[in-house]
Design a protein around this motif. Structure first.
Motif, PDB file in Angstrom:
ATOM      1  N   GLU A 199      -2.534  -5.855  -3.440  1.00  0.00           N
ATOM      2  CA  GLU A 199      -2.473  -5.376  -4.837  1.00  0.00           C
ATOM      3  C   GLU A 199      -3.867  -5.095  -5.377  1.00  0.00           C
ATOM      4  O   GLU A 199      -4.085  -4.090  -6.067  1.00  0.00           O
ATOM      5  CB  GLU A 199      -1.768  -6.424  -5.711  1.00  0.00           C
ATOM      6  CG  GLU A 199      -0.278  -6.591  -5.427  1.00  0.00           C
ATOM      7  CD  GLU A 199       0.559  -5.442  -5.991  1.00  0.00           C
ATOM      8  OE1 GLU A 199      -0.003  -4.419  -6.424  1.00  0.00           O
ATOM      9  OE2 GLU A 199       1.797  -5.578  -5.975  1.00  0.00           O
ATOM     10  N   SER A 203      -5.101  -1.842  -3.758  1.00  0.00           N
ATOM     11  CA  SER A 203      -4.382  -0.697  -4.336  1.00  0.00           C
ATOM     12  C   SER A 203      -4.956  -0.331  -5.705  1.00  0.00           C
ATOM     13  O   SER A 203      -5.186   0.838  -6.011  1.00  0.00           O
ATOM     14  CB  SER A 203      -2.883  -1.013  -4.461  1.00  0.00           C
ATOM     15  OG  SER A 203      -2.287  -1.172  -3.203  1.00  0.00           O
ATOM     16  N   LYS A 220      -7.134   3.172  -6.752  1.00  0.00           N
ATOM     17  CA  LYS A 220      -6.610   4.081  -7.774  1.00  0.00           C
ATOM     18  C   LYS A 220      -7.670   4.426  -8.809  1.00  0.00           C
ATOM     19  O   LYS A 220      -7.555   5.405  -9.531  1.00  0.00           O
ATOM     20  CB  LYS A 220      -5.387   3.472  -8.459  1.00  0.00           C
ATOM     21  CG  LYS A 220      -4.138   3.471  -7.582  1.00  0.00           C
ATOM     22  CD  LYS A 220      -2.961   2.897  -8.316  1.00  0.00           C
ATOM     23  CE  LYS A 220      -1.700   2.979  -7.468  1.00  0.00           C
ATOM     24  NZ  LYS A 220      -0.503   2.428  -8.149  1.00  0.00           N
ATOM     25  N   LEU A 224       0.821  -1.216   0.000  1.00  0.00           N
ATOM     26  CA  LEU A 224       0.000   0.000   0.000  1.00  0.00           C
ATOM     27  C   LEU A 224       0.852   1.262   0.000  1.00  0.00           C
ATOM     28  O   LEU A 224       0.567   2.215  -0.735  1.00  0.00           O
ATOM     29  CB  LEU A 224      -0.953  -0.002   1.194  1.00  0.00           C
ATOM     30  CG  LEU A 224      -2.349  -0.613   0.987  1.00  0.00           C
ATOM     31  CD1 LEU A 224      -3.206   0.249   0.064  1.00  0.00           C
ATOM     32  CD2 LEU A 224      -2.280  -2.032   0.472  1.00  0.00           C
ATOM     33  N   PHE A 248      -0.232   5.140  -0.797  1.00  0.00           N
ATOM     34  CA  PHE A 248      -1.262   5.314   0.221  1.00  0.00           C
ATOM     35  C   PHE A 248      -0.634   5.415   1.609  1.00  0.00           C
ATOM     36  O   PHE A 248       0.428   4.859   1.872  1.00  0.00           O
ATOM     37  CB  PHE A 248      -2.248   4.141   0.186  1.00  0.00           C
ATOM     38  CG  PHE A 248      -2.924   3.960  -1.132  1.00  0.00           C
ATOM     39  CD1 PHE A 248      -3.981   4.783  -1.509  1.00  0.00           C
ATOM     40  CD2 PHE A 248      -2.490   2.986  -2.031  1.00  0.00           C
ATOM     41  CE1 PHE A 248      -4.598   4.637  -2.738  1.00  0.00           C
ATOM     42  CE2 PHE A 248      -3.105   2.835  -3.264  1.00  0.00           C
ATOM     43  CZ  PHE A 248      -4.164   3.662  -3.625  1.00  0.00           C
ATOM     44  N   ASN A 295       2.416   1.995  -3.264  1.00  0.00           N
ATOM     45  CA  ASN A 295       1.444   2.481  -4.238  1.00  0.00           C
ATOM     46  C   ASN A 295       0.914   3.871  -3.893  1.00  0.00           C
ATOM     47  O   ASN A 295      -0.040   4.348  -4.507  1.00  0.00           O
ATOM     48  CB  ASN A 295       0.285   1.492  -4.359  1.00  0.00           C
ATOM     49  CG  ASN A 295       0.596   0.334  -5.297  1.00  0.00           C
ATOM     50  OD1 ASN A 295       0.555   0.478  -6.517  1.00  0.00           O
ATOM     51  ND2 ASN A 295       0.938  -0.818  -4.725  1.00  0.00           N
TER      52      ASN A 295
END
Length: 224
Positions: free
Chosen positions: A217, A220, A224, A36, A41, A39
């Motif tokens: 994943e 994430s 997005k 996370l 966050f 990515n």
């Protein structure tokens, strides 16, 4: 930066079997945090009582890559100083993640503050994710109409079969698989101790510790 709440257990032993230690399954916290944050966050550590998070001793022997995450300053600080659920404002979060470890089976299902956080985040259009025994956090959740949140949705988590193989089926306080099925969930699963995860209507659930990376994943990508 979107914020994701990581709900962690404070329970460090099987309540009916104090000699048997438990807590958070370390990789389920560390791997999720790593994916996370990479990515983009922010992951906030939270628990019932706040403060230090117990780690299941059986999960302490991790890979070199996971150990690097565990030893990193921000992850270490989060695990030592989690925020009590009562001090969390759900309006700030895009998702909540129920981290596993057997301890969650005692302090997640009937935790009114945690239930309120998850239901509010979901009703605001956010996501709920869980891995392994984090599925205990899905028990007792309701939708805006007062129906079980999992009703009619595909979910999964640590299975009855895996619990039996683990030798703990007679030691745990409930069977999350049975409870979720009772609430109308479509409980789907893969083979024991293999990676398996499913997404359905803003619920993302993984079966066991092998599934945490996939769940992270998937979450994430969804955020997005």
């Amino acid at each position: 930066m979107k914020k994701v709440l990581m709900a962690l257990t404070n329970v460090d032993h099987y309540l009916e079997h104090p000699e048997r230690k438990t807590g958070v399954w370390l990789e389920e916290a560390a791997s999720f945090y790593d994916v996370l944050t990479k990515n983009g966050f922010e992951v906030v550590f939270a628990s019932t009582n706040g403060g230090p998070i117990p780690i299941d001793p059986a999960s302490a022997d991790v890979s070199e890559n996971i150990q690097k995450i565990v030893d990193s300053e921000k992850f270490s600080q989060g695990m030592k100083g989690s925020i009590p659920f009562e001090k969390i404002d759900p309006k700030e979060y895009a998702a909540i993640y129920f981290c596993g470890g057997h301890g969650a089976m005692w302090d997640f299902p009937k935790n009114e503050k945690l239930i309120d956080l998850a239901e509010t985040i979901y009703s605001n259009g956010g996501y709920i994710a869980s891995v392994c025994h984090g599925e205990a956090g899905l028990v007792n959740l309701k939708d805006a109409d007062g129906k079980p949140l999992v009703q009619g949705k595909k979910v999964n988590g640590f299975t009855n079969e895996e619990e039996k193989l683990n030798g703990t089926d007679q030691m745990v306080p409930l069977s999350p698989e049975n409870e979720l099925i009772k609430d109308g969930a479509d409980f789907v699963k893969g083979d024991p101790y293999t990676e398996f995860a499913v997404e359905d209507q803003r619920l993302i659930t993984g079966q066991n510790p092998m599934s945490v990376h996939k769940v992270a994943e998937m979450l994430s990508a969804a955020l997005k």
